[in-house]
Design a protein around this motif. Structure first.
Motif, PDB file in Angstrom:
ATOM      1  N   GLU A 118     -12.162   2.142  -4.404  1.00 22.64           N
ATOM      2  CA  GLU A 118     -10.692   2.180  -4.295  1.00 22.64           C
ATOM      3  C   GLU A 118     -10.191   1.478  -3.038  1.00 22.64           C
ATOM      4  OE1 GLU A 118      -8.208   3.158  -6.249  1.00 22.64           O
ATOM      5  OE2 GLU A 118      -9.638   3.549  -7.845  1.00 22.64           O
ATOM      6  N   THR A 165       3.674  -1.192  -7.479  1.00 23.79           N
ATOM      7  CA  THR A 165       3.063   0.142  -7.415  1.00 23.79           C
ATOM      8  C   THR A 165       1.543  -0.014  -7.390  1.00 23.79           C
ATOM      9  OG1 THR A 165       2.875   0.441  -9.815  1.00 23.79           O
ATOM     10  CG2 THR A 165       4.983   1.035  -8.805  1.00 23.79           C
ATOM     11  N   LEU A 166       0.859   1.028  -6.921  1.00 26.78           N
ATOM     12  CA  LEU A 166      -0.603   0.965  -6.820  1.00 26.78           C
ATOM     13  C   LEU A 166      -1.242   0.762  -8.197  1.00 26.78           C
ATOM     14  CD1 LEU A 166      -1.210   3.766  -4.167  1.00 26.78           C
ATOM     15  CD2 LEU A 166      -1.355   1.304  -3.833  1.00 26.78           C
ATOM     16  N   ARG A 167      -0.657   1.369  -9.225  1.00 31.11           N
ATOM     17  CA  ARG A 167      -1.198   1.201 -10.582  1.00 31.11           C
ATOM     18  C   ARG A 167      -1.049  -0.257 -11.034  1.00 31.11           C
ATOM     19  NH1 ARG A 167      -1.978   4.570 -15.020  1.00 31.11           N
ATOM     20  NH2 ARG A 167      -1.084   6.355 -13.934  1.00 31.11           N
ATOM     21  N   LEU A 205      -7.787  -1.784  -2.903  1.00 26.93           N
ATOM     22  CA  LEU A 205      -6.476  -1.740  -2.252  1.00 26.93           C
ATOM     23  C   LEU A 205      -6.302  -2.955  -1.335  1.00 26.93           C
ATOM     24  CD1 LEU A 205      -3.900   0.062  -1.575  1.00 26.93           C
ATOM     25  CD2 LEU A 205      -5.145   0.635   0.486  1.00 26.93           C
ATOM     26  N   GLU A 239       3.798   1.346  -1.461  1.00 27.43           N
ATOM     27  CA  GLU A 239       4.706   1.207  -2.600  1.00 27.43           C
ATOM     28  C   GLU A 239       6.158   1.124  -2.128  1.00 27.43           C
ATOM     29  OE1 GLU A 239       3.865   4.323  -5.384  1.00 27.43           O
ATOM     30  OE2 GLU A 239       1.994   3.395  -6.022  1.00 27.43           O
ATOM     31  N   LEU A 263      -0.777  -2.877  -9.111  1.00 26.10           N
ATOM     32  CA  LEU A 263      -1.643  -3.718  -8.282  1.00 26.10           C
ATOM     33  C   LEU A 263      -3.075  -3.707  -8.815  1.00 26.10           C
ATOM     34  CD1 LEU A 263      -0.340  -2.647  -4.749  1.00 26.10           C
ATOM     35  CD2 LEU A 263      -0.115  -4.905  -5.755  1.00 26.10           C
ATOM     36  N   ARG A 264      -3.536  -2.517  -9.172  1.00 28.69           N
ATOM     37  CA  ARG A 264      -4.904  -2.401  -9.671  1.00 28.69           C
ATOM     38  C   ARG A 264      -5.058  -3.161 -10.997  1.00 28.69           C
ATOM     39  NH1 ARG A 264      -9.063   2.037  -9.299  1.00 28.69           N
ATOM     40  NH2 ARG A 264     -10.521   1.507 -10.958  1.00 28.69           N
ATOM     41  N   SER A 316       0.814  -1.210   0.000  1.00 31.54           N
ATOM     42  CA  SER A 316       0.000   0.000   0.000  1.00 31.54           C
ATOM     43  C   SER A 316       0.852   1.265   0.000  1.00 31.54           C
ATOM     44  CB  SER A 316      -0.909   0.015   1.227  1.00 31.54           C
ATOM     45  OG  SER A 316      -1.543  -1.219   1.352  1.00 31.54           O
ATOM     46  N   LEU A 365      -3.328   5.743   0.574  1.00 30.37           N
ATOM     47  CA  LEU A 365      -3.728   6.023  -0.809  1.00 30.37           C
ATOM     48  C   LEU A 365      -3.027   7.256  -1.370  1.00 30.37           C
ATOM     49  CD1 LEU A 365      -7.535   5.272  -0.479  1.00 30.37           C
ATOM     50  CD2 LEU A 365      -5.797   3.847  -1.520  1.00 30.37           C
ATOM     51  N   SER A 388      -5.903  -6.066  -3.444  1.00 33.46           N
ATOM     52  CA  SER A 388      -4.623  -6.127  -4.161  1.00 33.46           C
ATOM     53  C   SER A 388      -3.506  -6.644  -3.257  1.00 33.46           C
ATOM     54  CB  SER A 388      -4.251  -4.752  -4.723  1.00 33.46           C
ATOM     55  OG  SER A 388      -3.988  -3.829  -3.689  1.00 33.46           O
ATOM     56  N   GLU A 389      -3.601  -6.381  -1.939  1.00 34.22           N
ATOM     57  CA  GLU A 389      -2.597  -6.929  -1.014  1.00 34.22           C
ATOM     58  C   GLU A 389      -2.718  -8.456  -0.938  1.00 34.22           C
ATOM     59  OE1 GLU A 389      -1.888  -3.199   2.034  1.00 34.22           O
ATOM     60  OE2 GLU A 389      -3.151  -4.852   2.691  1.00 34.22           O
TER      61      GLU A 389
END
Length: 341
Positions: free
Chosen positions: A170, A142-144, A174, A124, A146-147, A122, A273, A177-178
Motif C-alpha cells: 500500500e 481519491t485514494l481508490r 501511494l 484526498e 488513484l489505485r 494522499s 493512509l 500514485s502521486e
C-alpha cells in the motif's frame, strides 16, 4: 502563457527547476523564510505583496513580460532533493499555502480563463477553479481512484523501473500514485493547449507525501527509500520540463523539499493512509486579520456618502426655491397655443 513554480523543500530547501528569462533568480545560498514562499510566487507572477520581501535570491526581471503559470510542488519527508537548478535553504519551514496567489488571480482575471489547481493526493484534498474543472475532471483524486488508475494499461507502472519498490504494498502504491498524478496533469493539459496560451495566469500547487510514508515504512537508510527518492527526482524533472514546454517556456517551476514542517503550536498529525480528516477550529474566537486596504475603503465610502448627502441637500434647496417665472419656454408657448384655440 504560463509560469510554473516547482518548489521543493528538503528539510529546508527551495529549488527553482525551470524559469523564463523574464524572471531572474540569482545563484547563492540566501535562506528564504518558509512563510514567504507564497510571496515569491506572487512576485514572480507580477502581483503585489503586503510586506516587502528583502530576499536577494529574486531579481527584478522584466516587468512587462510576466510568467503565465506557477507550479509549486511541495515534497515532504526529505531534507534535500538533488534536482537541477538554483537551490536556497529554507529557514523556519512552516506550513504555507498559495491561497493568496489564487485569490489574486480570481480577482484580477475573473472574466478570463485562468486554471487554478491545488492538490494533495494522499490526503484526498483537491481545489479546482475556473477552467481547471473542465480540464482535470478525469484526474484521479481519491485514494481508490488513484489505485485503480495505477493498474490501467497506460499507467506509469508499465514504464517506471520500480527496482526495490513493490506493486503489492500500500505504501509503495501511494507513492507511485502521486507520480501518476504528475504525469496525468501534464497529459491532460496537453489536450487543452489553448489554455496554456491565453492571457490569464495559471496556478498549480501540489503536495506530495508519499516519500515521507516510504521513509516511515522502510527507514531512510533502506534501498526502497533511495530508489523512491531517485524515481521522484526523475519524475519531478520530467514534469517540470513538460509543464515548461506546454507554456512555451513562459513558466516558473519550483520545488520545496521539507523534512517536516515546524509549527509554533502543537499540530495534530495523521497518517495519510487514514480516511478521516481533522477540521480546522478557532478555539480562541480570534478576530480576522487586519486588512491593509481597510483605511482606503473606509475613506472612499465616507467621503462619497458626505458628497452625495451635500449634493441632495443643495439640489433639493434649489428645486424648492425655483421661480416659476423662469419656467421653460416650451410650457409658455404650449399654454398660449391652448388659449388661442
Amino acid at each position: 502563457s504560463f509560469m510554473s513554480v516547482f518548489s521543493g523543500v528538503c528539510g529546508g530547501e527551495f529549488s527553482i527547476l525551470r524559469s523564463p528569462q523574464s524572471v531572474v533568480f540569482r545563484d547563492g545560498s540566501w535562506p528564504i523564510p518558509g512563510e514567504r514562499i507564497p510571496d515569491v510566487a506572487a512576485l514572480t507572477m507580477g502581483f503585489s505583496v503586503e510586506e516587502d520581501l528583502p530576499w536577494p535570491g529574486l531579481g527584478v526581471g522584466d516587468l512587462f513580460h510576466r510568467p503565465q503559470a506557477t507550479v509549486l510542488v511541495t515534497v515532504k519527508g526529505v531534507d534535500k532533493l538533488p534536482v537541477k537548478g538554483f537551490s536556497y535553504p529554507i529557514e523556519n519551514a512552516v506550513p504555507f499555502s498559495l491561497d493568496s496567489v489564487a485569490n489574486a488571480i480570481h480577482t484580477l482575471f475573473s472574466e478570463e480563463t485562468p486554471v487554478v489547481l491545488q492538490l494533495a493526493p494522499s490526503e484526498e484534498r483537491v481545489y479546482m477553479v475556473g477552467k481547471a474543472n473542465a480540464v482535470f475532471e478525469d484526474l484521479s483524486v481519491t485514494l481508490r481512484q488513484l489505485r485503480n488508475r495505477l493498474f490501467q494499461d497506460n499507467s506509469i507502472l508499465s514504464s517506471l523501473p520500480l527496482n526495490s519498490l513493490s506493486r503489492n504494498n500500500e505504501v509503495d502504491l501511494l507513492f507511485l500514485s502521486e507520480l501518476q498524478v504528475l504525469h496525468d496533469i501534464a497529459s491532460l493539459l496537453s489536450r487543452h493547449k489553448h489554455l496554456a496560451k491565453d492571457h490569464s495566469p495559471d496556478l498549480y500547487s501540489l503536495e506530495l507525501s508519499g516519500l515521507e510514508e516510504v521513509g516511515k515504512r522502510y527507514g531512510e537508510d533502506s534501498q526502497q527509500f533511495k530508489d523512491a527518492s531517485q524515481i521522484l527526482v526523475d519524475s519531478l524533472q520530467k514534469f517540470a520540463d513538460e509543464m515548461f514546454n506546454l507554456y512555451g517556456g513562459n513558466a516558473v517551476v519550483e520545488v520545496v523539499a521539507v523534512k517536516e514542517f515546524n509549527s509554533p503550536l502543537s499540530r495534530k498529525t495523521r497518517s495519510i493512509l487514514q480516511a478521516s480528516q481533522s477540521k480546522k477550529e478557532n478555539p480562541y474566537n480570534l478576530a480576522y486579520p487586519y486588512n491593509y486596504d481597510y483605511s482606503v475603503v473606509f475613506n472612499i465610502v465616507l467621503w462619497m456618502m458626505i458628497g452625495l448627502a451635500l449634493a441632495v441637500i443643495v439640489i433639493s434647496y434649489n428645486l424648492w426655491n425655483m421661480d416659476p417665472g423662469y419656467d421653460s419656454i416650451i410650457y409658455r408657448m404650449t399654454n398660449q397655443k391652448i388659449r388661442m384655440d
